[in-house]
Scaffold this motif. Structure first.
Motif, short mmCIF file in Angstrom:
data_model
loop_
_atom_site.label_atom_id
_atom_site.label_comp_id
_atom_site.label_asym_id
_atom_site.label_seq_id
_atom_site.Cartn_x
_atom_site.Cartn_y
_atom_site.Cartn_z
N VAL A 109 47.61 42.48 25.42
CA VAL A 109 47.09 42.31 26.77
C VAL A 109 46.23 41.04 26.86
O VAL A 109 46.44 40.19 27.73
CB VAL A 109 46.27 43.55 27.21
N ILE A 110 45.28 40.91 25.94
CA ILE A 110 44.36 39.77 25.97
C ILE A 110 45.12 38.47 25.70
O ILE A 110 44.88 37.46 26.35
CB ILE A 110 43.21 39.96 24.97
N PHE A 111 46.05 38.50 24.76
CA PHE A 111 46.83 37.30 24.45
C PHE A 111 47.60 36.83 25.66
O PHE A 111 47.65 35.62 25.95
CB PHE A 111 47.78 37.57 23.28
N SER A 112 48.20 37.75 26.37
CA SER A 112 48.96 37.37 27.57
C SER A 112 48.06 36.70 28.61
O SER A 112 48.42 35.67 29.18
CB SER A 112 49.62 38.60 28.20
N ILE A 113 46.90 37.28 28.83
CA ILE A 113 45.97 36.72 29.82
C ILE A 113 45.46 35.35 29.35
O ILE A 113 45.48 34.38 30.11
CB ILE A 113 44.79 37.69 30.06
N LEU A 114 45.01 35.29 28.08
CA LEU A 114 44.48 34.03 27.56
C LEU A 114 45.53 32.94 27.50
O LEU A 114 45.26 31.78 27.80
CB LEU A 114 43.89 34.24 26.17
N ASN A 115 46.73 33.31 27.12
CA ASN A 115 47.81 32.34 27.02
C ASN A 115 48.08 31.71 28.40
O ASN A 115 48.27 30.50 28.50
CB ASN A 115 49.06 32.99 26.46
N THR A 116 48.08 32.53 29.42
CA THR A 116 48.30 32.02 30.77
C THR A 116 47.17 31.09 31.20
O THR A 116 47.42 30.00 31.70
CB THR A 116 48.40 33.21 31.77
N ILE A 117 45.93 31.50 30.94
CA ILE A 117 44.77 30.68 31.31
C ILE A 117 44.79 29.36 30.54
O ILE A 117 44.66 28.28 31.13
CB ILE A 117 43.45 31.44 31.06
N VAL A 118 44.95 29.43 29.23
CA VAL A 118 44.94 28.22 28.40
C VAL A 118 46.12 27.32 28.74
O VAL A 118 46.00 26.10 28.73
CB VAL A 118 44.92 28.59 26.90
N TYR A 119 47.26 27.91 29.07
CA TYR A 119 48.43 27.10 29.44
C TYR A 119 48.11 26.24 30.66
O TYR A 119 48.39 25.04 30.67
CB TYR A 119 49.63 28.00 29.72
N PHE A 120 47.52 26.85 31.67
CA PHE A 120 47.20 26.08 32.88
C PHE A 120 46.11 25.04 32.63
O PHE A 120 46.18 23.92 33.14
CB PHE A 120 46.82 27.01 34.03
N ILE A 121 45.12 25.40 31.82
CA ILE A 121 44.05 24.44 31.50
C ILE A 121 44.62 23.28 30.68
O ILE A 121 44.36 22.11 30.97
CB ILE A 121 42.90 25.13 30.74
#
Length: 189
Positions: A63-75
């Motif tokens: 769950v956390i990886f999915s959220i963080l991956n999306t955030i970091v991808y956009f950043i």
């Protein structure tokens, strides 16, 4: 066919998941038992605690990886950060969240626990706090105030008699540890 680089990544992932699971299990038990004022020596990382920790680790990590991956991808897309830096950032942040979450969950579980095993020894009531190396760790219980004293004893599981599960609607209170001054006063009297 897999190349050697993929094998190293999988081996590293297995080691990392195992290490994080041990860390989560330790910090969960540390904060859970800390609520009862149990010393760190009673932390027992066994197959039960590790299996529970591993299942929580995998679920929370996904769950956390999915959220963080999306955030970091956009950043990183906006800032043009390289892939290795993204992976390291996500990994460090993910492990930190998992360890901190395990610590807070242990404390929360102990403070909200309502069902306890109570046993009677020599006309005195004791509450079972945890198990350790085939023994039960028990503490005196004041049933009137629904408070346990952090004065622990270890008894063999097979020597248990007169036990029952009791529900404490507001959880179980734990007395504060004695100070050295209090102990000195007791010794002088």
């Amino acid at each position: 066919m897999q190349n050697d680089k993929d094998k190293i990544d999988i081996a590293l992932l297995i080691v990392l998941i195992t290490g994080v699971s041990y860390g989560m299990a330790f910090f969960y038990e540390y904060s859970y038992q800390g609520y009862y004022k149990l010393p760190i020596v009673f932390i027992d990382l066994n197959i039960t605690t590790l299996t529970r920790s591993l299942s929580y680790t995998l679920l929370a990590a996904l769950v956390i990886f999915s959220i963080l991956n999306t955030i970091v991808y956009f950043i990183s897309f906006k800032l043009k950060i390289d892939t290795l830096w993204k992976r390291v950032t996500i990994l460090v942040f993910l492990i930190s969240i998992l360890i901190f979450g395990a610590f807070k969950l242990g404390e929360f579980k102990a403070s909200t626990k309502e069902e306890y095993m109570i046993l009677k020894l020599k006309e005195e009531l004791f509450v079972v706090v945890t198990s350790y190396s085939g023994n039960l760790i028990i503490a005196p219980l004041d049933i009137k105030t629904e408070t346990m004293s952090p004065e622990f004893q270890a008894i063999e599981i097979k020597s248990m008699k007169d036990t029952q599960i009791i529900t404490f609607e507001n959880g179980l209170n734990v007395k504060e540890l004695k100070s050295s001054k209090e102990l000195k006063k007791e010794q002088l009297n």
